[in-house]
Design a protein around this motif. Sequence first.
Motif, short mmCIF file in Angstrom:
data_model
loop_
_atom_site.label_atom_id
_atom_site.label_comp_id
_atom_site.label_asym_id
_atom_site.label_seq_id
_atom_site.Cartn_x
_atom_site.Cartn_y
_atom_site.Cartn_z
N MET A 1 15.80 -17.61 2.13
CA MET A 1 14.54 -17.69 1.42
C MET A 1 14.71 -17.21 -0.02
SD MET A 1 11.64 -18.79 2.20
CE MET A 1 9.91 -18.68 2.09
N ASP A 2 15.61 -16.22 -0.20
CA ASP A 2 15.83 -15.67 -1.53
C ASP A 2 16.47 -16.70 -2.45
OD1 ASP A 2 15.70 -13.62 -3.40
OD2 ASP A 2 17.79 -13.07 -3.04
N SER A 3 17.35 -17.53 -1.92
CA SER A 3 18.00 -18.56 -2.74
C SER A 3 16.99 -19.62 -3.19
CB SER A 3 19.14 -19.21 -1.98
OG SER A 3 18.65 -19.87 -0.83
N ILE A 4 15.96 -19.86 -2.35
CA ILE A 4 14.92 -20.81 -2.74
C ILE A 4 14.12 -20.27 -3.91
CG2 ILE A 4 12.79 -21.92 -1.98
CD1 ILE A 4 14.04 -22.12 0.81
N SER A 5 13.76 -18.98 -3.86
CA SER A 5 12.99 -18.40 -4.96
C SER A 5 13.81 -18.35 -6.24
CB SER A 5 12.48 -17.01 -4.58
OG SER A 5 13.56 -16.14 -4.33
N VAL A 6 15.11 -18.12 -6.12
CA VAL A 6 15.97 -18.14 -7.31
C VAL A 6 16.03 -19.55 -7.90
CG1 VAL A 6 18.35 -17.88 -8.10
CG2 VAL A 6 17.33 -16.16 -6.62
N ALA A 7 16.15 -20.56 -7.04
CA ALA A 7 16.20 -21.94 -7.52
C ALA A 7 14.88 -22.34 -8.18
CB ALA A 7 16.52 -22.89 -6.36
N VAL A 8 13.76 -21.94 -7.58
CA VAL A 8 12.46 -22.24 -8.18
C VAL A 8 12.32 -21.52 -9.52
CG1 VAL A 8 9.96 -21.91 -7.91
CG2 VAL A 8 11.32 -22.76 -6.01
N GLY A 9 12.76 -20.27 -9.57
CA GLY A 9 12.71 -19.52 -10.83
C GLY A 9 13.57 -20.18 -11.91
N ASP A 10 14.74 -20.68 -11.53
CA ASP A 10 15.59 -21.37 -12.49
C ASP A 10 14.92 -22.62 -13.04
OD1 ASP A 10 17.53 -19.46 -12.19
OD2 ASP A 10 18.80 -20.65 -10.86
N VAL A 11 14.22 -23.35 -12.18
CA VAL A 11 13.54 -24.57 -12.62
C VAL A 11 12.37 -24.21 -13.53
CG1 VAL A 11 12.16 -26.54 -11.85
CG2 VAL A 11 14.27 -25.97 -10.67
N VAL A 12 11.58 -23.20 -13.15
CA VAL A 12 10.41 -22.82 -13.93
C VAL A 12 10.81 -22.27 -15.29
CG1 VAL A 12 8.50 -21.17 -14.03
CG2 VAL A 12 8.91 -22.47 -11.95
N MET A 13 11.89 -21.51 -15.34
CA MET A 13 12.31 -20.91 -16.61
C MET A 13 13.25 -21.82 -17.40
SD MET A 13 10.53 -18.29 -16.55
CE MET A 13 11.06 -17.46 -17.99
N TRP A 14 13.43 -23.05 -16.98
CA TRP A 14 14.22 -24.08 -17.66
C TRP A 14 15.70 -23.69 -17.77
CZ3 TRP A 14 12.66 -28.89 -19.72
CH2 TRP A 14 11.31 -29.19 -19.51
N ARG A 15 16.20 -22.91 -16.80
CA ARG A 15 17.64 -22.65 -16.76
C ARG A 15 18.38 -23.86 -16.21
NH1 ARG A 15 15.88 -17.69 -14.15
NH2 ARG A 15 15.27 -16.31 -15.82
N ARG A 16 17.67 -24.65 -15.44
CA ARG A 16 18.19 -25.94 -14.97
C ARG A 16 17.36 -27.01 -15.66
NH1 ARG A 16 18.97 -26.58 -8.88
NH2 ARG A 16 20.01 -28.40 -9.72
N GLY A 17 17.65 -27.25 -16.91
CA GLY A 17 16.84 -28.12 -17.76
C GLY A 17 16.71 -29.54 -17.25
N ASP A 18 17.75 -30.08 -16.63
CA ASP A 18 17.67 -31.45 -16.13
C ASP A 18 16.64 -31.58 -15.02
OD1 ASP A 18 19.25 -29.84 -14.51
OD2 ASP A 18 20.63 -31.45 -13.94
N VAL A 19 16.61 -30.61 -14.11
CA VAL A 19 15.64 -30.66 -13.01
C VAL A 19 14.23 -30.42 -13.54
CG1 VAL A 19 14.96 -29.60 -10.83
CG2 VAL A 19 17.38 -29.92 -11.36
N SER A 20 14.10 -29.45 -14.46
CA SER A 20 12.77 -29.16 -15.04
C SER A 20 12.24 -30.36 -15.81
CB SER A 20 12.87 -27.95 -15.97
OG SER A 20 13.33 -26.82 -15.28
N ALA A 21 13.10 -30.98 -16.60
CA ALA A 21 12.66 -32.15 -17.38
C ALA A 21 12.30 -33.32 -16.46
CB ALA A 21 13.76 -32.56 -18.35
N ALA A 22 13.08 -33.51 -15.39
CA ALA A 22 12.78 -34.59 -14.45
C ALA A 22 11.46 -34.33 -13.73
CB ALA A 22 13.91 -34.74 -13.43
N LEU A 23 11.21 -33.08 -13.36
CA LEU A 23 9.95 -32.74 -12.70
C LEU A 23 8.77 -32.91 -13.64
CD1 LEU A 23 8.87 -31.72 -10.02
CD2 LEU A 23 9.18 -29.40 -10.85
N LEU A 24 8.93 -32.51 -14.89
CA LEU A 24 7.86 -32.69 -15.88
C LEU A 24 7.62 -34.18 -16.16
CD1 LEU A 24 5.91 -31.14 -17.70
CD2 LEU A 24 7.67 -31.16 -19.46
N ALA A 25 8.69 -34.97 -16.27
CA ALA A 25 8.53 -36.41 -16.49
C ALA A 25 7.88 -37.08 -15.29
CB ALA A 25 9.90 -37.04 -16.77
N ALA A 26 8.23 -36.66 -14.09
CA ALA A 26 7.59 -37.22 -12.89
C ALA A 26 6.11 -36.87 -12.85
CB ALA A 26 8.30 -36.70 -11.64
N ALA A 27 5.77 -35.64 -13.24
CA ALA A 27 4.36 -35.24 -13.25
C ALA A 27 3.58 -36.05 -14.27
CB ALA A 27 4.24 -33.75 -13.54
N VAL A 28 4.15 -36.23 -15.46
CA VAL A 28 3.46 -37.00 -16.50
C VAL A 28 3.29 -38.45 -16.07
CG1 VAL A 28 3.67 -37.89 -18.86
CG2 VAL A 28 4.16 -35.50 -18.39
#
Length: 197
Positions: free
Chosen positions: A1-28
């Motif tokens: 469960m801790d690895s999931i929260s770390v992965a979500v934190g990485d996406v939210v804080m744009w440490r994984r920019g490709d995933v964050s950008a893809a999620l933002l583009a999908a939302a738009v």
Amino acid sequence: MDSISVAVGDVVMWRRGDVSAALLAAAVSAWLLFGAGGYTFLSLASNVLLLLLTVLFLWAKAARLLNRPEPPIPEMHVSQQVVNELAALLHSGLNTVFAAFHDIALGKSSVLFYQVFLGLWIMSIIGSLTDFPTLCYTSIVAVLTIPALYQRYEECIDRYMRFAYMNLQMYEMVYERFSAKCFHRARDLVIEVLKEP
């Protein structure tokens, strides 16, 4: 469960920019398609499935006529283990909700009542202001932008927040003095009116 929260934190804080950008583009794109475009999810899902089934059906018929291999479609089924896990998760969640409802209805937990009341009231206000696709889009954009922007401009934001807080305290003192002065004037006026008869 801790690895999931770390992965979500990485996406939210744009440490994984490709995933964050893809999620933002999908939302738009989803909001433009469903919210602004007037297209519904049910009609989109129906059209995609209709197109997929038509293509696969025609491919299979053409493959038989031309002696070619049929479309490579794996055997699809849901295992009993997955169904049991989903049922257990749903069972646990529903029992938690029903237990909380029971405690609130019998007046056992005042704090829980106020928390649920406040949450439902806020949801009602938000629901009256917007529709569901726009709410989902706005929430995703806020989650993907606000923490990252705050982390990047933390010093500047904190400085402006301190300045705003000091101004708010100053205005509060001015308001208290003004309201006290108005209260005293109104009280004196009422006393004079009552003395005059």
